[in-house]
Design an enzyme around this catalytic site. Structure first.
Site, PDB file in Angstrom:
ATOM      1  N   THR A 141       3.789   2.631   2.844  1.00 12.74           N
ATOM      2  CA  THR A 141       4.295   1.160   3.703  1.00 12.74           C
ATOM      3  C   THR A 141       5.967   1.297   3.747  1.00 12.74           C
ATOM      4  O   THR A 141       6.485   0.813   4.567  1.00 12.74           O
ATOM      5  CB  THR A 141       3.722   0.151   3.281  1.00 12.74           C
ATOM      6  N   GLY A 142       6.565   2.146   2.942  1.00 11.62           N
ATOM      7  CA  GLY A 142       8.086   2.008   2.994  1.00 11.62           C
ATOM      8  C   GLY A 142       8.774   1.320   2.003  1.00 11.62           C
ATOM      9  O   GLY A 142      10.090   1.023   1.952  1.00 11.62           O
ATOM     10  N   LYS A 143       8.058   1.074   0.894  1.00 11.32           N
ATOM     11  CA  LYS A 143       8.765   0.483  -0.287  1.00 11.32           C
ATOM     12  C   LYS A 143      10.140   1.289  -0.922  1.00 11.32           C
ATOM     13  O   LYS A 143      11.106   0.739  -0.987  1.00 11.32           O
ATOM     14  CB  LYS A 143       7.644   0.315  -1.495  1.00 11.32           C
ATOM     15  N   HIS A 167     -24.968   6.431  17.478  1.00 12.82           N
ATOM     16  CA  HIS A 167     -23.706   5.475  17.252  1.00 12.82           C
ATOM     17  C   HIS A 167     -23.077   5.034  18.421  1.00 12.82           C
ATOM     18  O   HIS A 167     -22.737   3.771  18.537  1.00 12.82           O
ATOM     19  CB  HIS A 167     -22.752   6.309  16.393  1.00 12.82           C
ATOM     20  N   SER A 176       0.752  -1.044  -0.005  1.00 17.54           N
ATOM     21  CA  SER A 176       0.197   0.009  -0.064  1.00 17.54           C
ATOM     22  C   SER A 176       0.863   1.204  -0.076  1.00 17.54           C
ATOM     23  O   SER A 176       2.143   1.284   0.523  1.00 17.54           O
ATOM     24  CB  SER A 176      -0.906   0.041   1.263  1.00 17.54           C
ATOM     25  N   PRO A 177       0.344   2.218  -0.394  1.00 16.66           N
ATOM     26  CA  PRO A 177       1.117   3.630  -0.342  1.00 16.66           C
ATOM     27  C   PRO A 177       1.469   3.985   1.220  1.00 16.66           C
ATOM     28  O   PRO A 177       0.600   3.872   1.819  1.00 16.66           O
ATOM     29  CB  PRO A 177       0.122   4.582  -0.862  1.00 16.66           C
ATOM     30  N   HIS A 223     -27.804  12.036  16.827  1.00 16.73           N
ATOM     31  CA  HIS A 223     -27.315  11.056  15.774  1.00 16.73           C
ATOM     32  C   HIS A 223     -25.811  10.417  16.401  1.00 16.73           C
ATOM     33  O   HIS A 223     -25.658   9.236  16.237  1.00 16.73           O
ATOM     34  CB  HIS A 223     -26.874  11.911  14.500  1.00 16.73           C
ATOM     35  N   GLU A 224     -25.077  11.196  16.955  1.00 10.19           N
ATOM     36  CA  GLU A 224     -23.791  10.587  17.518  1.00 10.19           C
ATOM     37  C   GLU A 224     -24.020  10.001  18.692  1.00 10.19           C
ATOM     38  O   GLU A 224     -23.253   8.813  18.807  1.00 10.19           O
ATOM     39  CB  GLU A 224     -22.704  11.951  17.812  1.00 10.19           C
ATOM     40  N   ASP A 268     -22.461   7.384   6.492  1.00  8.41           N
ATOM     41  CA  ASP A 268     -23.052   6.008   7.196  1.00  8.41           C
ATOM     42  C   ASP A 268     -23.506   5.158   6.037  1.00  8.41           C
ATOM     43  O   ASP A 268     -23.304   4.033   5.889  1.00  8.41           O
ATOM     44  CB  ASP A 268     -24.146   6.555   8.148  1.00  8.41           C
TER      45      ASP A 268
END
EC number: 3.4.24.-
Length: 671
Positions: free
Chosen positions: A258-260, A481, A255-256, A477-478, A552
């Site tokens: 990640t340290g390649k 959740h 993934s972008p 709303h929160e 959501d």
């Protein structure tokens, strides 16, 4: 590295000779040409300007020369704003002692009277004529009168130089300048004549990078693989004695962030061999055939400096699968570049002791011929770091900071699951900026938590204008959740809930879910139910819904569609998936299922979402008083944490989740 090299020498291993970097001579500079032209012009002024003798006053000229009858002629011409008058003396008169002081002042030989001996300045030509007439009016009638010879004086040598030589010099200088510009030399720029040359940056013994494997935290398996590649080049005899062959290449996939690329920089810092670094886009140019030419030139340079390593970052720029763009119009130039790269990596020619490293986050779109054994013999997956690796990465990036003594990197690692190495570096930098903004002398735990909130959720907008009714709707709303996630076993544990606008969200609930290698259906359904808790709370409290649940709905829709079409977790469709891991589906215009199946998929997705929505409504109806209590406190305090929920709901029954030390990604849920 020096210790390893000494050990290798003691064990009799052969270490390849590293070609020394050629010493660069002094570079040609176009300004040298300009300086030469200026010097030539100045020299022309001195060399080609006629010396008119020694300057005298008109009175001395009149008394000592004109009235004595020694003057042969006078020549007058315009010089700047004055009239310059050169006096020529008769040859016989030059022998008089009167003219001894003037000898040698002319560039011409005064002894043969070929040049002027003295000169004086006059105001105008008419004034000069009047002066000469007045001076000679009392002379005897038989003595000839001297009249001024008027001329326009110009030096023929100087004129020839300025009209012929100087333009030629200017043209030569301009031609050299343009050639160096087009050749990509000191002037840089166009590179017309070197456009087919490789743009790779060479790192060798004299231009070594400062990054080593000690700067790369985590990635232990990946480091082991690439360190073995470096060892192949440093000690080839160790492997060839057993009949093994040095691998052709290794592909870093992940993934972008990640340290390649960082891993490749560490290879450049550790390897005692030349290291060529370039990007896949460096092969791409608007001219036809340039990419293939640059590939040939790159491998030619690599062969000359072997053993060496070539690193191509973002190889998917040229390595995409061929023949996939037939309908939309193919890119033949890119395919030609890829063909040349395939031939150079494993064709009829041999590239002994040249290893290719490449990095990409789109391995699914790469051509199969590029990934086969003999080209990229091994693929090294660089995954997102786990909690242990995140702790090591934090320790690397926190080292330069002025941190408080009680800062716990293990706690920070648990609070940042799903973060890549680049994300963690950003968190550390953001924490330092936040601490500086607060005029602190050190960076503490709260600064890092604020940095995580800032990066994941966005910038706080406390001054955003929100009406009281809107604020209560957001709080409900929160709170919905938070309530549903607290009551469900497999929902992610809540960290905090806030109604302070942040980024594009009007409020957010922050979770710390588990890192799961596999996910079961009931776990996904609990997560979907918790996500629908916000809209369900609005329905329970206001008997209406709002547009605030967009994110959501988007998240739940993706989860439900994945359950039905990707993971085969739907009983009606059965054990079937429509996911293509090769990435070839994106080139097809037809769906891999019939219209009847598409209708079934839509119905099943809708049934999943509606089922969890009704489940959330039921939970909230049963705990409506606690929901209202939580919303009221949230309106008052704006931010609530786990401890505040324990006061209302009591101890959570499912505390074993999140205590394993492998929490999941913190995800904001928009109101």
């Amino acid at each position: 590295m020096n210790d390893n090299q000494n050990n290798n020498e003691k064990q009799g291993r052969r270490i390849p000779n590293i070609p020394k970097k050629p010493q660069k001579g002094s570079k040609f500079n176009i300004f040298w040409v300009y300086a030469a032209i200026i010097i030539a012009i100045i020299a022309a002024q001195f060399l080609f300007t006629t010396d008119g003798g020694k300057e005298v006053t008109y009175q001395k000229f009149e008394q000592q020369m004109l009235l004595k009858g020694d003057v042969q002629k006078v020549v007058a011409y315009k010089s700047d704003d004055l009239v310059r008058v050169e006096v020529y003396i008769k040859k016989d008169s030059l022998k008089k002692p009167t003219y001894d002081p003037y000898k040698g002042n002319s560039t011409f030989n005064v002894n043969n009277a070929s040049g002027p001996v003295v000169f004086f300045n006059a105001g105008t030509m008419d004034g000069l004529d009047k002066q000469l007439a007045d001076s000679q009016k009392d002379l005897p009638a038989n003595q000839p009168r001297i009249l001024a010879e008027k001329t326009s004086r110009s030096n023929p040598l100087a004129s020839w130089f300025l009209s012929i030589i100087l333009p030629v010099l200017l043209l030569i200088g301009f031609w050299i300048f343009m050639m160096r510009r087009m050749g990509g030399g000191a002037g840089g720029g166009g590179q017309i004549f070197s456009i087919g040359k490789s743009k790779a940056t060479l790192f060798d013994k004299e231009s070594q990078v400062n990054i080593t494997f000690n700067d790369v935290a985590g990635l232990e398996e990946a480091k082991t693989e690439v360190m073995e590649i470096v060892d192949f080049l440093k000690n080839p005899k160790k492997y060839t004695d057993l009949g093994g062959k040095i691998p052709k290449g290794a592909l870093l996939v992940g993934s972008p962030g990640t340290g390649k690329t960082l891993l490749a920089k560490a290879v450049a810092g550790e390897a005692q061999v030349p290291f060529f670094s370039l990007s896949g886009s460096d092969f791409v140019e608007m001219f036809v055939g340039v990419g293939a030419s640059r590939v040939r030139d790159l491998f030619k340079q690599a062969k000359d400096k072997s053993p060496c390593i070539i690193f191509i970052d973002e190889i998917d720029a040229i390595g995409r699968a061929r023949g996939k763009n037939g309908v939309m119009g193919g890119n033949d130039e890119r395919e030609n570049t890829l063909n040349q790269l395939l031939v150079e990596m494993d064709g009829f020619g041999t590239n002994t002791h040249v290893i290719i490293l490449a990095a990409t986050n789109r391995a699914d779109v790469l051509d199969k011929a590029l990934l086969r054994a003999g080209r990229f013999d091994r693929q090294i997956y660089v995954d997102l770091p786990d909690v242990i690796e995140r702790k090591q990465i934090f320790e690397v990036h926190i080292a330069p900071l002025k941190k408080s003594e009680e800062l716990d990197t293990e706690f920070l690692a648990k609070q940042t699951p799903g973060f890549s190495g680049a994300d963690i570096a950003n968190v550390c930098n953001e924490a330092a900026l936040i601490a500086a903004r607060k005029n602190k002398s050190s960076v503490d735990k709260q600064d890092f938590l604020d940095a995580v909130d800032r990066i994941v959720g966005g910038l706080e907008k406390k001054n955003k204008i929100i009406t009281p009714s809107e604020k209560r709707a957001i709080a409900i709303h929160e709170a919905g959740h938070a309530t549903v996630s607290w009551l469900l076993e497999h929902a992610a544990p809540l960290v905090k809930v806030t109604i302070v606008p942040r980024g594009q969200s009007l409020g957010a609930a922050w979770y710390l879910p588990e890192e799961r290698l596999i996910v079961r259906p009931h776990q996904m359904l609990d997560e979907m139910c918790a996500t629908m808790g916000g809209r369900a709370a609005e329905k329970v409290m206001f008997d209406t819904i709002s547009t605030g649940a967009l994110s959501d709905l988007e998240k739940v829709n993706k989860q439900a569609r994945a359950m039905v079409t990707i993971y085969g977790l739907n009983d009606k469709l059965g054990n079937i998936t429509y996911y293509d891991s090769s990435g070839q589906n994106e080139y097809n215009f037809s769906k891999p299922y019939s219209e009847d199946t598409a209708l079934t998929i839509d119905k099943e997705i809708s049934a999943l979402i509606e089922g969890q929505y009704q489940r959330a409504i039921q939970l909230l109806e049963e705990n409506k008083d606690k929901l209202i209590q939580l919303a009221d406190i949230l309106i008052e305090k704006e931010v609530l944490f786990k401890d505040d929920l324990e006061v209302i709901f009591g101890k959570r029954l499912f505390e074993n989740q999140g205590e394993s030390g492998n929490p999941g990604h913190i995800k904001p849920v928009e109101a």
